[in-house]
Scaffold this motif. Structure first.
Motif, PDB file in Angstrom:
ATOM      1  N   LEU A 207       0.828  -1.205   0.000  1.00  0.00           N
ATOM      2  CA  LEU A 207       0.000   0.000   0.000  1.00  0.00           C
ATOM      3  C   LEU A 207       0.868   1.262   0.000  1.00  0.00           C
ATOM      4  CD1 LEU A 207      -2.632   1.560   0.277  1.00  0.00           C
ATOM      5  CD2 LEU A 207      -2.686   0.967   2.680  1.00  0.00           C
ATOM      6  N   HIS A 208       1.915   1.253   0.801  1.00  0.00           N
ATOM      7  CA  HIS A 208       2.820   2.408   0.932  1.00  0.00           C
ATOM      8  C   HIS A 208       3.374   2.860  -0.430  1.00  0.00           C
ATOM      9  CE1 HIS A 208       5.732   4.880   3.098  1.00  0.00           C
ATOM     10  NE2 HIS A 208       6.750   4.246   2.556  1.00  0.00           N
ATOM     11  N   ASP A 209       3.570   1.901  -1.352  1.00  0.00           N
ATOM     12  CA  ASP A 209       4.152   2.242  -2.655  1.00  0.00           C
ATOM     13  C   ASP A 209       3.153   2.915  -3.586  1.00  0.00           C
ATOM     14  OD1 ASP A 209       6.569   1.278  -1.894  1.00  0.00           O
ATOM     15  OD2 ASP A 209       6.299  -0.704  -2.811  1.00  0.00           O
ATOM     16  N   ASN A 210       1.868   2.811  -3.290  1.00  0.00           N
ATOM     17  CA  ASN A 210       0.844   3.400  -4.160  1.00  0.00           C
ATOM     18  C   ASN A 210       0.018   4.472  -3.456  1.00  0.00           C
ATOM     19  OD1 ASN A 210       1.152   1.618  -6.560  1.00  0.00           O
ATOM     20  ND2 ASN A 210       0.702   0.040  -5.040  1.00  0.00           N
ATOM     21  N   CYS A 211       0.454   4.854  -2.267  1.00  0.00           N
ATOM     22  CA  CYS A 211      -0.353   5.737  -1.427  1.00  0.00           C
ATOM     23  C   CYS A 211      -0.373   7.175  -1.962  1.00  0.00           C
ATOM     24  CB  CYS A 211       0.214   5.733  -0.007  1.00  0.00           C
ATOM     25  SG  CYS A 211      -0.690   6.823   1.083  1.00  0.00           S
ATOM     26  N   PRO A 212      -1.546   7.810  -1.971  1.00  0.00           N
ATOM     27  CA  PRO A 212      -1.598   9.201  -2.424  1.00  0.00           C
ATOM     28  C   PRO A 212      -0.823  10.155  -1.509  1.00  0.00           C
ATOM     29  CG  PRO A 212      -3.750   8.471  -1.595  1.00  0.00           C
ATOM     30  CD  PRO A 212      -2.878   7.265  -1.660  1.00  0.00           C
ATOM     31  N   ARG A 213      -0.502   9.718  -0.271  1.00  0.00           N
ATOM     32  CA  ARG A 213       0.263  10.574   0.643  1.00  0.00           C
ATOM     33  C   ARG A 213       1.763  10.260   0.616  1.00  0.00           C
ATOM     34  NH1 ARG A 213      -3.587  12.636   5.214  1.00  0.00           N
ATOM     35  NH2 ARG A 213      -5.582  12.101   4.289  1.00  0.00           N
ATOM     36  N   ARG A 214       2.181   9.399  -0.315  1.00  0.00           N
ATOM     37  CA  ARG A 214       3.585   8.994  -0.341  1.00  0.00           C
ATOM     38  C   ARG A 214       4.521  10.193  -0.542  1.00  0.00           C
ATOM     39  NH1 ARG A 214       6.702   4.156  -0.927  1.00  0.00           N
ATOM     40  NH2 ARG A 214       8.839   4.919  -0.971  1.00  0.00           N
ATOM     41  N   GLY A 215       4.079  11.163  -1.346  1.00  0.00           N
ATOM     42  CA  GLY A 215       4.899  12.357  -1.565  1.00  0.00           C
ATOM     43  C   GLY A 215       5.172  13.086  -0.251  1.00  0.00           C
ATOM     44  N   GLN A 216       4.174  13.124   0.626  1.00  0.00           N
ATOM     45  CA  GLN A 216       4.335  13.787   1.929  1.00  0.00           C
ATOM     46  C   GLN A 216       5.300  12.989   2.803  1.00  0.00           C
ATOM     47  OE1 GLN A 216       3.211  16.665   2.404  1.00  0.00           O
ATOM     48  NE2 GLN A 216       1.505  16.908   0.971  1.00  0.00           N
ATOM     49  N   PHE A 217       5.213  11.673   2.711  1.00  0.00           N
ATOM     50  CA  PHE A 217       6.172  10.830   3.440  1.00  0.00           C
ATOM     51  C   PHE A 217       7.591  11.158   2.988  1.00  0.00           C
ATOM     52  CE2 PHE A 217       8.908   7.104   3.235  1.00  0.00           C
ATOM     53  CZ  PHE A 217       8.895   6.642   4.533  1.00  0.00           C
ATOM     54  N   GLU A 218       7.774  11.243   1.667  1.00  0.00           N
ATOM     55  CA  GLU A 218       9.109  11.498   1.118  1.00  0.00           C
ATOM     56  C   GLU A 218       9.632  12.870   1.563  1.00  0.00           C
ATOM     57  OE1 GLU A 218      10.892   9.316  -0.377  1.00  0.00           O
ATOM     58  OE2 GLU A 218       9.380   7.790  -0.823  1.00  0.00           O
ATOM     59  N   TYR A 234      -1.004  15.362   5.127  1.00  0.00           N
ATOM     60  CA  TYR A 234       0.289  14.779   5.509  1.00  0.00           C
ATOM     61  C   TYR A 234       0.221  13.252   5.677  1.00  0.00           C
ATOM     62  CZ  TYR A 234       2.523  19.335   6.494  1.00  0.00           C
ATOM     63  OH  TYR A 234       3.081  20.570   6.407  1.00  0.00           O
ATOM     64  N   CYS A 235       1.405  12.656   5.645  1.00  0.00           N
ATOM     65  CA  CYS A 235       1.535  11.198   5.843  1.00  0.00           C
ATOM     66  C   CYS A 235       1.058  10.811   7.246  1.00  0.00           C
ATOM     67  CB  CYS A 235       2.997  10.811   5.660  1.00  0.00           C
ATOM     68  SG  CYS A 235       3.361   9.142   6.182  1.00  0.00           S
ATOM     69  N   LEU A 236       0.386   9.660   7.351  1.00  0.00           N
ATOM     70  CA  LEU A 236      -0.244   9.240   8.616  1.00  0.00           C
ATOM     71  C   LEU A 236       0.595   8.245   9.422  1.00  0.00           C
ATOM     72  CD1 LEU A 236      -3.774   8.890   7.017  1.00  0.00           C
ATOM     73  CD2 LEU A 236      -3.059  10.684   8.606  1.00  0.00           C
ATOM     74  N   LEU A 237       1.869   8.157   9.086  1.00  0.00           N
ATOM     75  CA  LEU A 237       2.724   7.169   9.763  1.00  0.00           C
ATOM     76  C   LEU A 237       2.718   7.328  11.286  1.00  0.00           C
ATOM     77  CD1 LEU A 237       4.901   4.908   9.134  1.00  0.00           C
ATOM     78  CD2 LEU A 237       6.583   6.692   9.556  1.00  0.00           C
ATOM     79  N   LEU A 238       2.820   8.563  11.746  1.00  0.00           N
ATOM     80  CA  LEU A 238       2.889   8.777  13.198  1.00  0.00           C
ATOM     81  C   LEU A 238       1.541   8.575  13.878  1.00  0.00           C
ATOM     82  CD1 LEU A 238       5.288  11.847  13.492  1.00  0.00           C
ATOM     83  CD2 LEU A 238       5.810   9.420  13.364  1.00  0.00           C
ATOM     84  N   GLY A 240      -0.121   5.888  13.240  1.00  0.00           N
ATOM     85  CA  GLY A 240      -0.290   4.435  13.264  1.00  0.00           C
ATOM     86  C   GLY A 240      -0.505   3.779  11.915  1.00  0.00           C
ATOM     87  N   CYS A 241      -0.261   4.492  10.826  1.00  0.00           N
ATOM     88  CA  CYS A 241      -0.527   3.890   9.512  1.00  0.00           C
ATOM     89  C   CYS A 241       0.323   2.633   9.300  1.00  0.00           C
ATOM     90  CB  CYS A 241      -0.238   4.892   8.402  1.00  0.00           C
ATOM     91  SG  CYS A 241      -0.655   4.208   6.791  1.00  0.00           S
ATOM     92  N   LYS A 242      -0.348   1.548   8.898  1.00  0.00           N
ATOM     93  CA  LYS A 242       0.342   0.271   8.668  1.00  0.00           C
ATOM     94  C   LYS A 242       0.608   0.050   7.178  1.00  0.00           C
ATOM     95  CE  LYS A 242      -0.584  -0.483  13.061  1.00  0.00           C
ATOM     96  NZ  LYS A 242      -1.288   0.738  13.409  1.00  0.00           N
ATOM     97  N   GLY A 243       0.413   1.107   6.373  1.00  0.00           N
ATOM     98  CA  GLY A 243       0.642   0.987   4.928  1.00  0.00           C
ATOM     99  C   GLY A 243       1.990   0.396   4.563  1.00  0.00           C
ATOM    100  N   PRO A 244       3.063   0.718   5.292  1.00  0.00           N
ATOM    101  CA  PRO A 244       4.367   0.152   4.931  1.00  0.00           C
ATOM    102  C   PRO A 244       4.478  -1.354   5.177  1.00  0.00           C
ATOM    103  CG  PRO A 244       4.628   2.180   6.195  1.00  0.00           C
ATOM    104  CD  PRO A 244       3.177   1.803   6.278  1.00  0.00           C
ATOM    105  N   ARG A 245       3.491  -1.963   5.828  1.00  0.00           N
ATOM    106  CA  ARG A 245       3.520  -3.406   6.089  1.00  0.00           C
ATOM    107  C   ARG A 245       2.357  -4.126   5.423  1.00  0.00           C
ATOM    108  NH1 ARG A 245       7.484  -6.294   8.441  1.00  0.00           N
ATOM    109  NH2 ARG A 245       5.802  -7.780   8.292  1.00  0.00           N
ATOM    110  N   CYS A 262      -9.575   4.213   3.084  1.00  0.00           N
ATOM    111  CA  CYS A 262      -9.220   4.703   4.420  1.00  0.00           C
ATOM    112  C   CYS A 262      -8.292   5.923   4.402  1.00  0.00           C
ATOM    113  CB  CYS A 262      -8.571   3.580   5.232  1.00  0.00           C
ATOM    114  SG  CYS A 262      -9.564   2.082   5.262  1.00  0.00           S
ATOM    115  N   ILE A 263      -7.124   5.782   3.783  1.00  0.00           N
ATOM    116  CA  ILE A 263      -6.116   6.846   3.866  1.00  0.00           C
ATOM    117  C   ILE A 263      -6.604   8.116   3.185  1.00  0.00           C
ATOM    118  CG2 ILE A 263      -3.820   7.515   3.019  1.00  0.00           C
ATOM    119  CD1 ILE A 263      -2.893   4.673   3.709  1.00  0.00           C
ATOM    120  N   ASN A 264      -7.292   7.960   2.074  1.00  0.00           N
ATOM    121  CA  ASN A 264      -7.800   9.144   1.393  1.00  0.00           C
ATOM    122  C   ASN A 264      -8.861   9.852   2.225  1.00  0.00           C
ATOM    123  OD1 ASN A 264      -7.497  10.648  -1.150  1.00  0.00           O
ATOM    124  ND2 ASN A 264      -9.703  10.266  -1.302  1.00  0.00           N
TER     125      ASN A 264
END
Ligand code: SF4
Ligand code: SF4
Length: 342
Positions: A207-218, A234-238, A240-245, A262-264
């Motif tokens: 999911l992380h590789d196709n996420c619309p928020r990936r640019g914000q992560f970068e 912004y990216c939702l990693l902090l 609890g986003c589990k997109g990278p797994r 969900c993420i959108n």
């Protein structure tokens, strides 16, 4: 025909196959008999089926499938309902859909008509052509009910002598269920599966590789305050986003006939396609220390939070975020990490 086109695309079949699927579906309007069983569940996957837009729930239930037994929607009750299930079993060649997990600790946690759910699943699978576990509970026994003392198990742990396809998400995505059934009807085969028995067509990409928020992560822009409108994209990693797994096509094929996902919609991915969901991914709204994703990127300290400044931010980066961002492992290693964590 629209649905047949979607099935063709989902499984990367040649364009001409659309006609074959349409023909097979028409033939199957003898309609494939389906027995839908519900064990330790919340009926969310049934709700999801009933909310299907394309095809609509009516088309699905009245025209596409012949649902002979479904505890939530069938009109019959008691002996009449059980008789319909038994007659379908005698006929053979039907599809069994299992929703909910199967108790492993003690059969008495889930009984229907005096029979344990485990017995019902085994007996119903006996003459089936195909068994499909829908949702995270039936797939891994690992959904929310999997955290209860009944120790839920997934359908593939019990049914060993039949083809089993698992379609995890919480709840099931109806388009995946319908596409899988139509693929099976038109080819006579089970689609290519990964090691968790999930169709590769839906679960091969991170999911992380196709996420619309990936640019914000970068860019290192991480949402820390839900109420700050500047952080809305912004990216939702902090959080609890589990997109990278999480392996899923949720970012490419949105839910409810393309309405959203969900993420959108602003919610971190809970990782509901993965066997780690729910227990090992909990708490759902906290960053996971076990993630190791890269490559290294600069971090926008301003976005990491008004709340985290100076030494506090540096400490947080050293102990948490820094580890998440700067270490890189391949997915195989990450899977090993996860198994150890489990
Ligand atoms: S961590 Fe989540 S929100 Fe951020 S880019 Fe990855 S998948 Fe998207
Ligand atoms: S985005 Fe994540 S939590 Fe949402 S349905 Fe997809 S896999 Fe599940």
């Amino acid at each position: 025909m629209k649905l047949c086109g979607a099935v063709t695309a989902a499984f990367s079949l040649p364009a001409g196959f659309k006609r074959d699927i349409a023909y097979a579906t028409e033939q199957a309007i003898k309609k494939p008999p389906v027995i839908w069983l519900e064990g330790q569940d919340c009926a969310g996957c049934s709700e999801s089926l009933l909310s299907s837009l394309n095809p609509s729930a009516e088309e699905l239930i009245l025209e596409t499938l012949s649902i002979r037994y479904h505890e939530t929607i069938m009109a019959g009750t008691g002996m009449v309902a059980e008789h319909a299930r038994e007659e379908t079993i005698k006929e053979g060649g039907y599809i069994v859909v299992v929703e909910g997990s199967i108790p492993k600790a003690d059969d008495r946690f889930c009984e229907i008509g005096g029979k344990s759910f485990r017995e019902i699943v085994m007996e119903t699978a006996e003459n089936a052509a195909l068994v499909i576990g829908v949702g995270s509970c039936a797939s891994y026994g690992a959904g929310i009910v999997g955290t209860t003392p009944s120790e839920g198990g997934g359908v593939a742990e019990f049914v060993k002598n039949k083809p089993v396809v698992l379609l995890p998400t919480c709840p099931v995505k109806p388009s995946r269920l319908v596409s899988t059934i139509m693929y099976y009807l038109s080819t006579g085969k089970v689609p290519e599966l990964d090691r968790y028995k999930r169709p590769v067509a839906f679960y091969s990409e991170l999911l992380h590789d196709n996420c619309p928020r990936r640019g914000q992560f970068e860019k290192g822009n991480f949402l820390t305050d839900w109420n700050d409108p500047r952080q809305r994209e912004y990216c939702l990693l902090l959080k609890g986003c589990k997109g990278p797994r999480t392996y899923t096509d949720c970012a490419q094929v949105w839910w409810n006939d393309g309405a959203n996902f969900c993420i959108n919609a602003g919610a971190p991915c809970a990782g509901c396609t993965q066997p780690e969901f729910y227990a090992a991914f909990s708490p759902l709204y906290d960053k996971q220390e076990i993630f190791n994703i890269g490559p290294a990127r600069s971090i926008n300290l301003d976005s990491v939070g008004a709340a985290l400044t100076g030494a506090a931010a540096a400490g947080a980066l050293a102990h948490g975020l820094g580890r998440v961002i700067f270490e890189k492992k391949d997915s195989q290693d990450q899977d090993e990490d996860m198994r150890e964590a489990l």
